[in-house]
Design a protein around this motif. Sequence first.
Motif, PDB file in Angstrom:
ATOM      1  N   ARG A 277       0.837  -1.213   0.000  1.00 36.45           N
ATOM      2  CA  ARG A 277       0.000   0.000   0.000  1.00 36.45           C
ATOM      3  C   ARG A 277       0.871   1.261   0.000  1.00 36.45           C
ATOM      4  O   ARG A 277       0.614   2.210  -0.752  1.00 36.45           O
ATOM      5  N   ASP A 280       2.321   1.781  -3.397  1.00 38.60           N
ATOM      6  CA  ASP A 280       1.344   2.377  -4.316  1.00 38.60           C
ATOM      7  C   ASP A 280       1.184   3.877  -4.064  1.00 38.60           C
ATOM      8  O   ASP A 280       0.907   4.648  -4.992  1.00 38.60           O
ATOM      9  N   GLU A 281       1.377   4.296  -2.795  1.00 37.53           N
ATOM     10  CA  GLU A 281       1.241   5.718  -2.449  1.00 37.53           C
ATOM     11  C   GLU A 281       2.502   6.515  -2.769  1.00 37.53           C
ATOM     12  O   GLU A 281       2.539   7.737  -2.569  1.00 37.53           O
TER      13      GLU A 281
END
Length: 297
Positions: A277, A280-281
Amino acid sequence: MSKPKKLIFKNGKRVLVDFDEVSRSEYDKQYNRRRAVEKPDYLKFYHSTQWQKVRAEAMTRDLDLCVRCGNKGYLVDHIVPSEDDWSNRYDVDNLETLCKKCHQLKTKREWTKRHKGVQRAMKVHVISGYPGSGMASYVASKVDTSHDLVFDYDLLMSSLNGNLIESIYSDNDNQSNNQDKLSNIKSRLHQSNVDIYEYVELIYEMILRKLRTERTFNNVWILRTFPDERLKNLLVTTGYDVEYLRLDTTREECTRRLKTVGRYTDSMSTTMDKIDRLDDEGLFDDYKLIKTKKRKK
């Protein structure tokens, strides 16, 4: 002809000493007079209302006890000396309560380091990767054990909860290449203890404070599973040569390794999900990808 004597207070008692002996109180007076001339800002600081307030706050937090030996604390000292980081002089997190003996030992070490230590062009390496990616092995292949500092969360946790000691001394009668025994040792080395987590974080925070002015090491290696904004913001202001590295070991390969040594759990899966996550950020965009050798299955 014998030397003349004088009466002074020593360890709370009146004693006769040689006239040319300099007592602690006389030394302190001379030191303060010299500091008043050379560093007047220091005297203003230590007599300020703000310092008295933050000093009292630190002593209350430490229960008026020396944080190093547990005896009665009398002095509040800067962990990172104000001489090295003047802007941080009112930060209560940079203060600790000490007894006189521990304060004298700390001051002596700081003086020796400042006047006799070697200043080095320190480089900071921040290493990241999935659990089981081989961060510790990578650092071990690069580290200079004589002049490097390594912060490894897993290894520190293992030393505090006793698993490191157990691993070293277990199966002492048969130090063979038995794969099952090696796997068991690796598994124990990475067992966590939530009660010890706070202590590991305290050591990490101490390292962050010291890094503000540190110049003793050739390299500092910090193994962090997740990016840390505190560390990143600190390193921006220090002027160090910093590199962010991420091992390219895939999630699938790390999962296989963890299952082989019995370390794969739901919490490991959650950790990997969080890494994906954050990736992805864009929080790993500053990290350089390091290719690692693939282990034979």
